[in-house]
Design an enzyme around this catalytic site. Structure first.
Site, mmCIF file in Angstrom:
data_model
loop_
_atom_site.group_PDB
_atom_site.id
_atom_site.type_symbol
_atom_site.label_atom_id
_atom_site.label_comp_id
_atom_site.label_asym_id
_atom_site.label_seq_id
_atom_site.Cartn_x
_atom_site.Cartn_y
_atom_site.Cartn_z
ATOM 1 C CE LYS A 99 -2.209 -1.046 3.836
ATOM 2 N NZ LYS A 99 -1.621 -2.346 4.211
ATOM 3 N NE ARG A 111 -4.635 0.178 9.424
ATOM 4 C CZ ARG A 111 -3.416 -0.272 9.170
ATOM 5 N NH1 ARG A 111 -3.085 -1.496 9.489
ATOM 6 N NH2 ARG A 111 -2.534 0.498 8.606
ATOM 7 N NE ARG A 127 6.586 -0.715 10.072
ATOM 8 C CZ ARG A 127 5.431 -0.709 9.423
ATOM 9 N NH1 ARG A 127 5.363 -0.142 8.232
ATOM 10 N NH2 ARG A 127 4.363 -1.260 9.947
ATOM 11 N NE ARG A 158 7.493 -2.937 6.305
ATOM 12 C CZ ARG A 158 6.175 -2.739 6.298
ATOM 13 N NH1 ARG A 158 5.582 -2.209 5.251
ATOM 14 N NH2 ARG A 158 5.445 -3.094 7.325
ATOM 15 N NE ARG A 204 2.121 -4.906 11.272
ATOM 16 C CZ ARG A 204 3.265 -4.972 10.596
ATOM 17 N NH1 ARG A 204 4.334 -5.524 11.138
ATOM 18 N NH2 ARG A 204 3.343 -4.489 9.385
HETATM 19 P P1 ADP Z 1 0.865 -2.293 8.082
HETATM 20 O O1 ADP Z 1 -0.404 -2.081 7.354
HETATM 21 O O2 ADP Z 1 1.951 -2.821 7.196
HETATM 22 O O3 ADP Z 1 0.700 -3.114 9.332
HETATM 23 P P2 ADP Z 1 1.017 0.574 8.738
HETATM 24 O O4 ADP Z 1 2.236 1.377 8.595
HETATM 25 O O5 ADP Z 1 -0.131 0.899 7.843
HETATM 26 O O6 ADP Z 1 1.481 -0.927 8.581
HETATM 27 O O7 ADP Z 1 0.490 0.638 10.254
HETATM 28 C C1 ADP Z 1 1.363 0.371 11.320
HETATM 29 C C2 ADP Z 1 0.607 0.391 12.638
HETATM 30 O O8 ADP Z 1 0.023 1.688 12.867
HETATM 31 C C3 ADP Z 1 -0.567 -0.574 12.754
HETATM 32 O O9 ADP Z 1 -0.187 -1.883 13.090
HETATM 33 C C4 ADP Z 1 -1.384 0.112 13.870
HETATM 34 O O10 ADP Z 1 -0.808 -0.105 15.146
HETATM 35 C C5 ADP Z 1 -1.222 1.589 13.545
HETATM 36 N N1 ADP Z 1 -2.318 2.046 12.658
HETATM 37 C C6 ADP Z 1 -2.188 2.453 11.374
HETATM 38 N N2 ADP Z 1 -3.388 2.779 10.862
HETATM 39 C C7 ADP Z 1 -4.308 2.565 11.847
HETATM 40 C C8 ADP Z 1 -5.727 2.694 11.946
HETATM 41 N N3 ADP Z 1 -6.469 3.120 10.910
HETATM 42 N N4 ADP Z 1 -6.313 2.381 13.122
HETATM 43 C C9 ADP Z 1 -5.596 1.962 14.154
HETATM 44 N N5 ADP Z 1 -4.283 1.806 14.134
HETATM 45 C C10 ADP Z 1 -3.625 2.097 12.997
#
Ligand code: ADP
Length: 190
Positions: free
Chosen positions: A13, A88, A133, A127, A144
């Site tokens: 994404k 989400r 990370r 990654r 996740r």
């Molecule tokens: P990925 O989708 O690869 O897990 P992201 O960088 O999109 O990674 O998100 C990393 C973290 O940030 C998530 O695991 C969560 O803890 C937090 N996060 C991101 N977007 C949201 C959201 N819409 N609601 C709640 N937590 C979020």
């Protein structure tokens, strides 16, 4: 154009979000990136979010929604935006609906990137070696993924019922995926 980009962790994404952002001249808004920037600079938001992110949990909806409201009401979002990683949860979908209603605009599409499970873990572990990370360790990755399957994947049904979903195969080279996305968006704009 107002788009949501959905897909499991590791689907690409972030990568495709930047490509779409440049091509269509709309800001790509990644809630994960905004959280990480806040963690790095030690803001109050970052302090609230960090423990959840490191554990592979979602940040509470009230915190996330407030942040998204701030971002989407900035002037650069007026012509459109691409949301990466939001919504989400069911609560976040409701919140976004009401925010867009307030602004008297609507979503044009929800793009779903599909990638098979083994490929996802491989990409995230790679990654981890490149970006370091904290949430890219295997147990946290699995967590996740479960959270995505349980809480986020069902949202696709909701958007499908509104006839907004575009499914794009996210396997293979980045350029090929970008071409598929372009083709899907071209159909949307017709
Ligand atoms: P990925 O989708 O690869 O897990 P992201 O960088 O999109 O990674 O998100 C990393 C973290 O940030 C998530 O695991 C969560 O803890 C937090 N996060 C991101 N977007 C949201 C959201 N819409 N609601 C709640 N937590 C979020």
């Amino acid at each position: 154009m107002r788009l949501i980009l959905m897909g499991p962790p590791g689907a690409g994404k972030g990568t495709q979000g930047s490509v779409i952002s440049e091509r269509y001249g709309i800001p790509a808004i990644s809630t994960g990136d905004i959280f990480r920037a806040n963690v790095a600079s030690g803001t109050a938001l970052g302090i609230q979010a960090q423990q959840h992110i490191d554990a592979g949990e979602y940040v509470p909806d009230d915190v996330t929604n407030a942040m998204v409201r701030d971002r989407l009401t900035q002037p650069d979002c007026r012509p459109g935006f691409l949301l990466d990683g939001f919504p989400r949860t069911v609560e976040q979908v409701k919140f976004l609906d009401s925010l867009l209603d307030e602004q008297q605009v609507r979503l044009d599409g929800v793009m779903v990137l599909t990638v098979n499970a083994e490929e996802l873990v491989g990409r995230l572990l790679l990654r981890a070696t490149q970006q370091g990370r904290a949430d890219d360790t295997e147990p946290v990755i699995r967590k996740r993924q479960r959270l995505y399957d349980d809480q986020t994947a069902p949202l696709i049904e909701e958007y499908a019922a509104r006839d907004l979903v575009l499914t794009v195969n996210g396997m293979g080279a980045t350029d090929h995926v970008s071409e598929r996305i372009d083709a899907a968006l071209a159909r949307l704009r017709r």
